[in-house]
Enzyme design. Structure first.
Site, PDB file in Angstrom:
ATOM      1  N   GLU A 154      20.044  20.803  13.631  1.00  0.00           N
ATOM      2  CA  GLU A 154      19.604  19.458  13.983  1.00  0.00           C
ATOM      3  C   GLU A 154      19.095  19.484  15.422  1.00  0.00           C
ATOM      4  O   GLU A 154      19.701  20.099  16.293  1.00  0.00           O
ATOM      5  CB  GLU A 154      20.755  18.463  13.847  1.00  0.00           C
ATOM      6  CG  GLU A 154      21.091  18.191  12.404  1.00  0.00           C
ATOM      7  CD  GLU A 154      22.125  17.089  12.243  1.00  0.00           C
ATOM      8  OE1 GLU A 154      22.088  16.093  12.980  1.00  0.00           O
ATOM      9  OE2 GLU A 154      22.991  17.263  11.373  1.00  0.00           O
ATOM     10  N   LYS A 204      24.363  32.032   3.672  1.00  0.00           N
ATOM     11  CA  LYS A 204      24.369  30.750   4.394  1.00  0.00           C
ATOM     12  C   LYS A 204      25.771  30.406   4.900  1.00  0.00           C
ATOM     13  O   LYS A 204      25.974  30.078   6.074  1.00  0.00           O
ATOM     14  CB  LYS A 204      23.830  29.638   3.478  1.00  0.00           C
ATOM     15  CG  LYS A 204      23.980  28.256   4.035  1.00  0.00           C
ATOM     16  CD  LYS A 204      23.219  28.109   5.346  1.00  0.00           C
ATOM     17  CE  LYS A 204      23.677  26.913   6.121  1.00  0.00           C
ATOM     18  NZ  LYS A 204      22.824  25.779   6.054  1.00  0.00           N
ATOM     19  N   PHE A 249      24.899  30.969  21.540  1.00  0.00           N
ATOM     20  CA  PHE A 249      26.139  30.430  20.970  1.00  0.00           C
ATOM     21  C   PHE A 249      27.389  30.908  21.706  1.00  0.00           C
ATOM     22  O   PHE A 249      28.396  31.258  21.096  1.00  0.00           O
ATOM     23  CB  PHE A 249      26.234  30.771  19.480  1.00  0.00           C
ATOM     24  CG  PHE A 249      25.806  29.603  18.632  1.00  0.00           C
ATOM     25  CD1 PHE A 249      24.468  29.248  18.565  1.00  0.00           C
ATOM     26  CD2 PHE A 249      26.725  28.829  17.946  1.00  0.00           C
ATOM     27  CE1 PHE A 249      24.060  28.160  17.826  1.00  0.00           C
ATOM     28  CE2 PHE A 249      26.333  27.738  17.197  1.00  0.00           C
ATOM     29  CZ  PHE A 249      24.987  27.404  17.136  1.00  0.00           C
ATOM     30  N   LEU A 250      27.294  30.946  23.028  1.00  0.00           N
ATOM     31  CA  LEU A 250      28.479  31.297  23.824  1.00  0.00           C
ATOM     32  C   LEU A 250      28.774  30.209  24.846  1.00  0.00           C
ATOM     33  O   LEU A 250      29.462  30.470  25.829  1.00  0.00           O
ATOM     34  CB  LEU A 250      28.270  32.646  24.533  1.00  0.00           C
ATOM     35  CG  LEU A 250      28.352  33.905  23.654  1.00  0.00           C
ATOM     36  CD1 LEU A 250      28.178  35.160  24.496  1.00  0.00           C
ATOM     37  CD2 LEU A 250      29.671  33.982  22.873  1.00  0.00           C
ATOM     38  N   GLY A 253      32.808  24.486  25.123  1.00  0.00           N
ATOM     39  CA  GLY A 253      32.674  23.034  25.055  1.00  0.00           C
ATOM     40  C   GLY A 253      33.893  22.387  24.430  1.00  0.00           C
ATOM     41  O   GLY A 253      34.984  22.972  24.438  1.00  0.00           O
ATOM     42  N   GLY A 257      31.328  20.736  16.022  1.00  0.00           N
ATOM     43  CA  GLY A 257      31.404  19.646  15.041  1.00  0.00           C
ATOM     44  C   GLY A 257      30.092  19.552  14.300  1.00  0.00           C
ATOM     45  O   GLY A 257      29.407  20.545  14.118  1.00  0.00           O
ATOM     46  N   CYS A 260      27.654  20.176   9.495  1.00  0.00           N
ATOM     47  CA  CYS A 260      27.617  21.445   8.752  1.00  0.00           C
ATOM     48  C   CYS A 260      28.855  22.326   8.954  1.00  0.00           C
ATOM     49  O   CYS A 260      29.528  22.667   7.981  1.00  0.00           O
ATOM     50  CB  CYS A 260      26.366  22.224   9.133  1.00  0.00           C
ATOM     51  SG  CYS A 260      24.875  21.268   8.876  1.00  0.00           S
ATOM     52  N   LYS A 321      25.944  16.845  19.369  1.00  0.00           N
ATOM     53  CA  LYS A 321      25.281  17.753  20.313  1.00  0.00           C
ATOM     54  C   LYS A 321      24.034  17.043  20.803  1.00  0.00           C
ATOM     55  O   LYS A 321      23.633  16.008  20.235  1.00  0.00           O
ATOM     56  CB  LYS A 321      24.938  19.083  19.658  1.00  0.00           C
ATOM     57  CG  LYS A 321      23.911  18.959  18.544  1.00  0.00           C
ATOM     58  CD  LYS A 321      23.477  20.312  18.050  1.00  0.00           C
ATOM     59  CE  LYS A 321      22.389  20.189  17.007  1.00  0.00           C
ATOM     60  NZ  LYS A 321      21.894  21.455  16.530  1.00  0.00           N
TER      61      LYS A 321
HETATM   62  C1  UGA Z   1      24.159  24.504  12.062  1.00  0.00           C
HETATM   63  C2  UGA Z   1      23.519  25.901  12.132  1.00  0.00           C
HETATM   64  O1  UGA Z   1      23.331  26.284  13.491  1.00  0.00           O
HETATM   65  C3  UGA Z   1      22.169  25.912  11.404  1.00  0.00           C
HETATM   66  O2  UGA Z   1      21.644  27.229  11.383  1.00  0.00           O
HETATM   67  C4  UGA Z   1      22.402  25.449   9.960  1.00  0.00           C
HETATM   68  O3  UGA Z   1      21.191  25.421   9.236  1.00  0.00           O
HETATM   69  C5  UGA Z   1      22.999  24.060   9.985  1.00  0.00           C
HETATM   70  O4  UGA Z   1      24.258  24.114  10.703  1.00  0.00           O
HETATM   71  C6  UGA Z   1      23.270  23.653   8.554  1.00  0.00           C
HETATM   72  O5  UGA Z   1      24.097  24.297   7.906  1.00  0.00           O
HETATM   73  O6  UGA Z   1      22.564  22.777   8.046  1.00  0.00           O
HETATM   74  P1  UGA Z   1      23.848  22.207  13.390  1.00  0.00           P
HETATM   75  O7  UGA Z   1      25.009  21.697  12.624  1.00  0.00           O
HETATM   76  O8  UGA Z   1      22.644  21.358  13.512  1.00  0.00           O
HETATM   77  O9  UGA Z   1      23.318  23.604  12.784  1.00  0.00           O
HETATM   78  O10 UGA Z   1      24.359  22.471  14.868  1.00  0.00           O
HETATM   79  P2  UGA Z   1      24.542  23.724  15.844  1.00  0.00           P
HETATM   80  O11 UGA Z   1      23.466  23.749  16.826  1.00  0.00           O
HETATM   81  O12 UGA Z   1      24.813  24.953  15.086  1.00  0.00           O
HETATM   82  O13 UGA Z   1      25.878  23.274  16.592  1.00  0.00           O
HETATM   83  C7  UGA Z   1      27.121  23.151  15.887  1.00  0.00           C
HETATM   84  C8  UGA Z   1      28.221  22.795  16.858  1.00  0.00           C
HETATM   85  O14 UGA Z   1      28.458  23.874  17.758  1.00  0.00           O
HETATM   86  C9  UGA Z   1      27.922  21.585  17.723  1.00  0.00           C
HETATM   87  O15 UGA Z   1      29.081  20.800  17.827  1.00  0.00           O
HETATM   88  C10 UGA Z   1      27.524  22.191  19.068  1.00  0.00           C
HETATM   89  O16 UGA Z   1      27.744  21.355  20.162  1.00  0.00           O
HETATM   90  C11 UGA Z   1      28.438  23.405  19.100  1.00  0.00           C
HETATM   91  N1  UGA Z   1      27.957  24.477  19.997  1.00  0.00           N
HETATM   92  C12 UGA Z   1      26.825  25.169  19.699  1.00  0.00           C
HETATM   93  C13 UGA Z   1      28.686  24.798  21.129  1.00  0.00           C
HETATM   94  O17 UGA Z   1      29.742  24.181  21.417  1.00  0.00           O
HETATM   95  N2  UGA Z   1      28.253  25.808  21.941  1.00  0.00           N
HETATM   96  C14 UGA Z   1      27.135  26.514  21.662  1.00  0.00           C
HETATM   97  O18 UGA Z   1      26.814  27.470  22.438  1.00  0.00           O
HETATM   98  C15 UGA Z   1      26.392  26.196  20.516  1.00  0.00           C
END
Ligand code: UGA
Length: 446
Positions: A154, A204, A249-250, A253, A257, A260, A321
């Site tokens: 997203e 996935k 992704f490091l 936070g 959440g 997904c 996010k």
């Molecule tokens: C996630 C996956 O990244 C996508 O590849 C996948 O297609 C999608 O789920 C899905 O299954 O539809 P999304 O849920 O949009 O995407 O969000 P992310 O960007 O992955 O973040 C997930 C959570 O991790 C958030 O709460 C974000 O704040 C947290 N996060 C992410 C961190 O705390 N630190 C980071 O470095 C990255």
């Protein structure tokens, strides 16, 4: 680019709409349907209500070019489609398994009406074996069902679709796998991975569970950083230079959440249990993640002297996010709810959220307004402009100059210079930050 195909995309959420507009951009003729007539009415009049970078522009451009159309009838969408993408909701059911009722109902509905030799492509995140199940339900020997999981984050869904790391296609027939791969252009030019159907469906889940595990790992190391006086940003940068680990992704936070990771990790556990596997690791990750969110509540409490009852907490960011207005399973929302249960008054600002969406939370339109008379400021979502504020001005508005930065977006030195007490996630108990300037080749403590 391959030749133009007639494609139906069923479902107009952020995945369906991005897929539909993206395929139209790739010169296909796309009809996107949704059973929610109000959504289709809006889309037909050029209104895209989903906050997704570049999506509104892409949808409008493709509609104007005549390559993207909308309908509230699935049957109309599929009537002469060569390819039918299922982008349907698979919410979490009571037992943790995904609720496949939308997928099953649509398979029953469209089965008899699909064009001869068409291919149904499942984009939604569904349990291993679903493609075979859909094939059985449709009972159309001439129609194949292929898995093509989405990897659209997203906030960057359009970019993720148009410039993917790779495209995973699960097909039990090599020929049909290639037909689907060609939709994305010349398969020899782009990164298509064709696998069997079951493996594609599992790729996935494995990706989302791995990413969630990685984040929980870094948040756990952040906890340790606080205890030993190290800095998680330095540690993460040092880890990321190992090419086997990488830097993405490091960011530590408030716990992960969104719509997904929570759903998909639970689904993976459930799926494994049904075949007699106990994925204890993922269970531990989910538990630890809840603890990381709760730790932020404890930090806010500590920042106001131990008890938040009667205190005013300014919260910047409610979305799970930055780059989205999605509140589903948002750590920020969980923290706000927990603070309210402990008697705090919460005043919140989020640039993507306009309507009061949380009970008892006053939503304001400017970040400064959230801070007036506040005892502490909690930064809960990493919107870029939060790091650009003039903290001296913010400090003058507040009752006490105190920041809990759950996203490590505020410059610690700026906060300290403006007279704030600053607490981040894993940035050291002494409120100083040691930054490793890799580009300049400098290192060590500042
Ligand atoms: C996630 C996956 O990244 C996508 O590849 C996948 O297609 C999608 O789920 C899905 O299954 O539809 P999304 O849920 O949009 O995407 O969000 P992310 O960007 O992955 O973040 C997930 C959570 O991790 C958030 O709460 C974000 O704040 C947290 N996060 C992410 C961190 O705390 N630190 C980071 O470095 C990255």
């Amino acid at each position: 680019m391959g030749s133009s195909r007639r494609i139906a995309v069923l479902g107009s959420g952020y995945v369906g709409l991005t897929v539909a507009a993206g395929l139209a951009f790739m010169r296909h003729e796309v009809v996107c349907s949704d059973i929610a007539e109000s959504k289709i009415d809006q889309l037909s009049s050029g209104i895209v209500s989903i906050v997704e970078d570049g999506l509104t522009e892409l949808v409008l451009e493709m509609v104007a070019k005549g390559r993207l159309k909308f309908t509230s009838s699935n049957l109309e969408a599929v009537s002469d489609a060569e390819f039918v993408f299922l982008c349907l909701p698979t919410p979490q059911g009571r037992d943790g398994s995904p609720d496949l009722s939308a997928t099953i109902a649509v398979a029953r509905e469209i089965g008899p009406h699909l064009a001869r030799n068409s291919i149904v492509i499942n984009k939604s995140t569904v349990p291993v074996g679903t493609a075979h199940k859909v094939r059985d339900i449709m009972n159309r020997p001439d129609v194949d069902v292929v898995s093509n999981p989405e990897f659209l984050s997203e906030g960057s869904a359009v970019l993720d679709f148009l410039q993917p790391d790779r495209i995973v296609i699960g097909s039990d027939s090599r020929e049909n796998g290639l037909r689907v791969a060609e939709l994305y252009g010349d398969p020899t030019d782009h990164k298509c991975i064709v696998t069997d159907t079951l493996s594609a469906e599992l790729i996935k889940y494995a990706c989302n569970a791995y990413l969630a595990t990685r984040l929980t790992f870094i948040n756990t190391i952040a906890e340790l950083c606080e205890a030993v006086g190290a800095d998680i940003r330095t540690v993460a940068a040092g880890m990321g230079t190992d090419h086997r680990i990488g830097t993405a992704f490091l960011n530590s936070g408030p716990g992960w959440g969104g719509s997904c990771f929570p759903k998909d990790t639970e689904a993976l556990i459930h799926m494994a249990e049904t075949v007699g596997c106990d994925i204890a690791l993922v269970k531990t990750v989910i538990r630890a993640n809840a603890g990381h969110t709760e730790r932020i509540v404890e930090k806010v409490a500590a920042a106001v002297g131990g008890n938040v009852a009667g205190k005013v907490v300014a919260v910047w960011g409610l979305a799970f996010k930055a780059g989205t207005n999605d509140l589903r399973n948002s750590p920020a929302v969980k923290i706000v709810t927990s603070l309210q249960e402990r008697g705090a008054t919460v005043r919140a600002y989020d640039p993507a959220i306009e309507k009061d969406s949380l009970d008892g939370v006053e939503l304001v339109h400017f970040k400064e307004d959230a801070c007036v008379g506040a005892d502490v400021l909690l930064v809960a979502t990493e919107w870029p402009d939060f790091s650009l504020v003039d903290l001296a001005t913010i400090g003058e508005l507040m009752s006490h100059r105190s920041i809990v930065d759950a996203r490590n977006v505020i410059e610690v030195e700026d906060a300290l210079n403006a007279g704030f007490d600053y607490v981040g996630v894993g940035v050291g108990r002494s409120n100083t930050i040691r930054l490793l300037n890799l580009e300049a080749g400098e290192g060590g403590a500042q």
